[in-house]
Motif scaffolding. Structure first.
Motif, PDB file in Angstrom:
ATOM      1  N   ALA A   1      58.765  35.173  72.550  1.00  0.00           N
ATOM      2  CA  ALA A   1      57.781  35.167  71.469  1.00  0.00           C
ATOM      3  C   ALA A   1      56.473  34.520  71.911  1.00  0.00           C
ATOM      4  O   ALA A   1      55.380  35.010  71.585  1.00  0.00           O
ATOM      5  N   ARG A   2      56.593  33.434  72.646  1.00  0.00           N
ATOM      6  CA  ARG A   2      55.371  32.762  73.122  1.00  0.00           C
ATOM      7  C   ARG A   2      54.565  33.689  74.024  1.00  0.00           C
ATOM      8  O   ARG A   2      53.333  33.758  73.920  1.00  0.00           O
TER       9      ARG A   2
ATOM     10  N   VAL B   1      52.746  36.441  71.851  1.00  0.00           N
ATOM     11  CA  VAL B   1      51.548  35.959  71.156  1.00  0.00           C
ATOM     12  C   VAL B   1      50.450  35.601  72.156  1.00  0.00           C
ATOM     13  O   VAL B   1      49.269  35.851  71.914  1.00  0.00           O
TER      14      VAL B   1
ATOM     15  N   ILE C   1      46.226  35.800  64.097  1.00  0.00           N
ATOM     16  CA  ILE C   1      47.488  36.461  64.434  1.00  0.00           C
ATOM     17  C   ILE C   1      48.540  36.051  63.411  1.00  0.00           C
ATOM     18  O   ILE C   1      48.829  34.869  63.232  1.00  0.00           O
TER      19      ILE C   1
ATOM     20  N   PHE D   1      52.513  36.378  61.610  1.00  0.00           N
ATOM     21  CA  PHE D   1      53.913  36.461  62.032  1.00  0.00           C
ATOM     22  C   PHE D   1      54.776  36.859  60.842  1.00  0.00           C
ATOM     23  O   PHE D   1      54.594  36.349  59.731  1.00  0.00           O
TER      24      PHE D   1
ATOM     25  N   ARG E   1      61.815  32.565  67.354  1.00  0.00           N
ATOM     26  CA  ARG E   1      60.658  33.432  67.578  1.00  0.00           C
ATOM     27  C   ARG E   1      59.431  32.880  66.863  1.00  0.00           C
ATOM     28  O   ARG E   1      58.313  32.964  67.381  1.00  0.00           O
ATOM     29  N   GLU E   2      59.641  32.287  65.692  1.00  0.00           N
ATOM     30  CA  GLU E   2      58.519  31.636  65.006  1.00  0.00           C
ATOM     31  C   GLU E   2      58.044  30.417  65.779  1.00  0.00           C
ATOM     32  O   GLU E   2      56.839  30.148  65.864  1.00  0.00           O
TER      33      GLU E   2
ATOM     34  N   TYR F   1      55.888  31.619  68.480  1.00  0.00           N
ATOM     35  CA  TYR F   1      54.590  32.024  67.908  1.00  0.00           C
ATOM     36  C   TYR F   1      53.686  30.816  67.692  1.00  0.00           C
ATOM     37  O   TYR F   1      52.520  30.801  68.118  1.00  0.00           O
ATOM     38  N   ARG F   2      54.233  29.793  67.056  1.00  0.00           N
ATOM     39  CA  ARG F   2      53.423  28.608  66.756  1.00  0.00           C
ATOM     40  C   ARG F   2      53.028  27.874  68.030  1.00  0.00           C
ATOM     41  O   ARG F   2      51.907  27.342  68.131  1.00  0.00           O
TER      42      ARG F   2
ATOM     43  N   PHE G   1      52.596  39.842  64.793  1.00  0.00           N
ATOM     44  CA  PHE G   1      53.816  39.772  65.603  1.00  0.00           C
ATOM     45  C   PHE G   1      54.985  39.704  64.636  1.00  0.00           C
ATOM     46  O   PHE G   1      55.086  38.777  63.840  1.00  0.00           O
TER      47      PHE G   1
END
Length: 351
Positions: A169-170, A173, A184, A186, A199-200, A203-204, A247
């Motif tokens: 995920a990282r 993004v 972006i 999510f 996955r979050e 993202y963060r 995403f």
């Protein structure tokens, strides 16, 4: 009139061996010469003998069956993984028993299906398990050969085989950031396995790495279904200013979000870029084809069966956690943000 089942005594008589010898030849427990084993197996095949697996278990033997519990056979990812598991199980000359449980199991239902499977399998695989903490604790205490697949909701003493959700995920993004996107969004999935949360987290982390803030309005709740992706996309694209990239925690939600964008007249990737996760077949045929992340399902299935069989056979070298990296698959649903105004200018000149 119902035909009577062929007995082990009949098989032994046809092969010209003692009943105990026939039993050892068929079960694989204890020494029998290759010549005798072949003779017994040929007799069993000729007579149509089917050994009683449950009786063998009650005597402390093995069934030569592995069980796999899934929650949704309609899932493309689950189906692909179970197919890969089947190929691996065959290499051990064993069978795979598939148990499709309900979407949400209460304690009584979990206990019931656990009791049912207990007499049928030598080892059990849970794929994307939707189990309560109480049921997970019971499995941990049971000492039974069990492997969990793609479970990361909380630490467990059970062995787990999974794909790397956080770093995948990282990377996804980060690729959007590299294309100039700052707003972006999510789309989360359901919480059961912990994959969505990982996955979050990725993202963060990628947003933080880039020094970009996360507007909490950009984080939409989904359920891993295409419909929930459509609804999340509608909410995200109604924001002002709207996100320039999304995403989604899986491809189905990403494809739903793609439909939401089209319904609002947004173009992909000129107006909005979109990334999914899992690389389902629909990701390739989407218009435009979906940028996504892919876990190596065949390698994960191989590791799952290997880890389970090591426990069934009490072999050394068992591992508690086997993790595989995610591969980024770049397709046409993402593009540098600068292409959007450029495309708009071209259309203006043509007009």
């Amino acid at each position: 009139m119902k035909k009577q089942a062929v007995t082990l005594v009949q098989v032994a008589a046809k092969a010209g061996v003692a009943v105990m010898t026939a039993s050892r030849a068929i079960s694989g427990d204890g020494y029998v010469s290759e010549e005798t084993r072949n003779k017994v197996l040929a007799a069993a095949d000729a007579l149509g003998y089917a050994p009683n697996a449950l009786a063998r278990v009650m005597k402390g033997g093995r069934t030569n069956v592995l069980g796999v519990v899934v929650n949704d056979l309609s899932s493309v990812v689950v189906n692909a993984f179970v197919s890969a598991l089947t190929e691996e199980v065959r290499k051990y000359e064993m069978d795979l028993f598939i148990y499709n449980s309900s979407v949400q199991l209460d304690e009584q239902a979990q206990r019931r299906h656990g009791q049912l499977l207990h007499g049928l399998w030598d080892g059990l695989i849970y794929v994307l398990p939707r189990m309560t903490d109480e049921y997970l604790a019971a499995l941990e205490a049971s000492g039974s050969p069990v492997v969990l697949v793609n479970f990361c909701r909380r630490p467990t003493t059970l062995p787990v085989v999974l794909g790397d959700n956080f770093n995948g995920a990282r990377d996804a993004v980060a690729s959007l950031v590299a294309q100039g996107h700052a707003r972006i969004a999510f789309i989360r999935g359901s919480h059961w396995t912990g994959q969505s949360a990982e996955r979050e987290r990725g993202y963060r982390q990628a947003m933080a790495d880039a020094g970009l803030p996360v507007d909490e309005r950009w984080v939409a709740q989904g359920t891993f279904s295409e419909k929930s992706g459509l609804e999340a996309g509608q909410a995200l694209f109604a924001l002002d200013p709207r996100p320039t990239a999304v995403f989604a925690a899986n491809d189905e939600m990403a494809l739903g979000c793609m439909n939401a964008a089209r319904a609002l007249g947004l173009r992909l990737p000129e107006d909005v870029s979109l990334v999914g996760f899992d690389d389902v077949p629909g990701a390739v045929t989407a218009q435009p084809p979906l940028t996504t992340l892919r876990h190596p399902l065949a390698l994960m299935a191989q590791a799952t069966v290997q880890e389970l069989m090591r426990r069934v056979l009490h072999e050394p070298g068992t591992r508690q956690r086997v993790e595989f990296p995610a591969e980024m698959v770049m397709r046409g649903s993402t593009a540098p943000i600068a292409t959007a105004p450029a495309a708009a200018k071209r259309r203006t000149r043509k007009a």
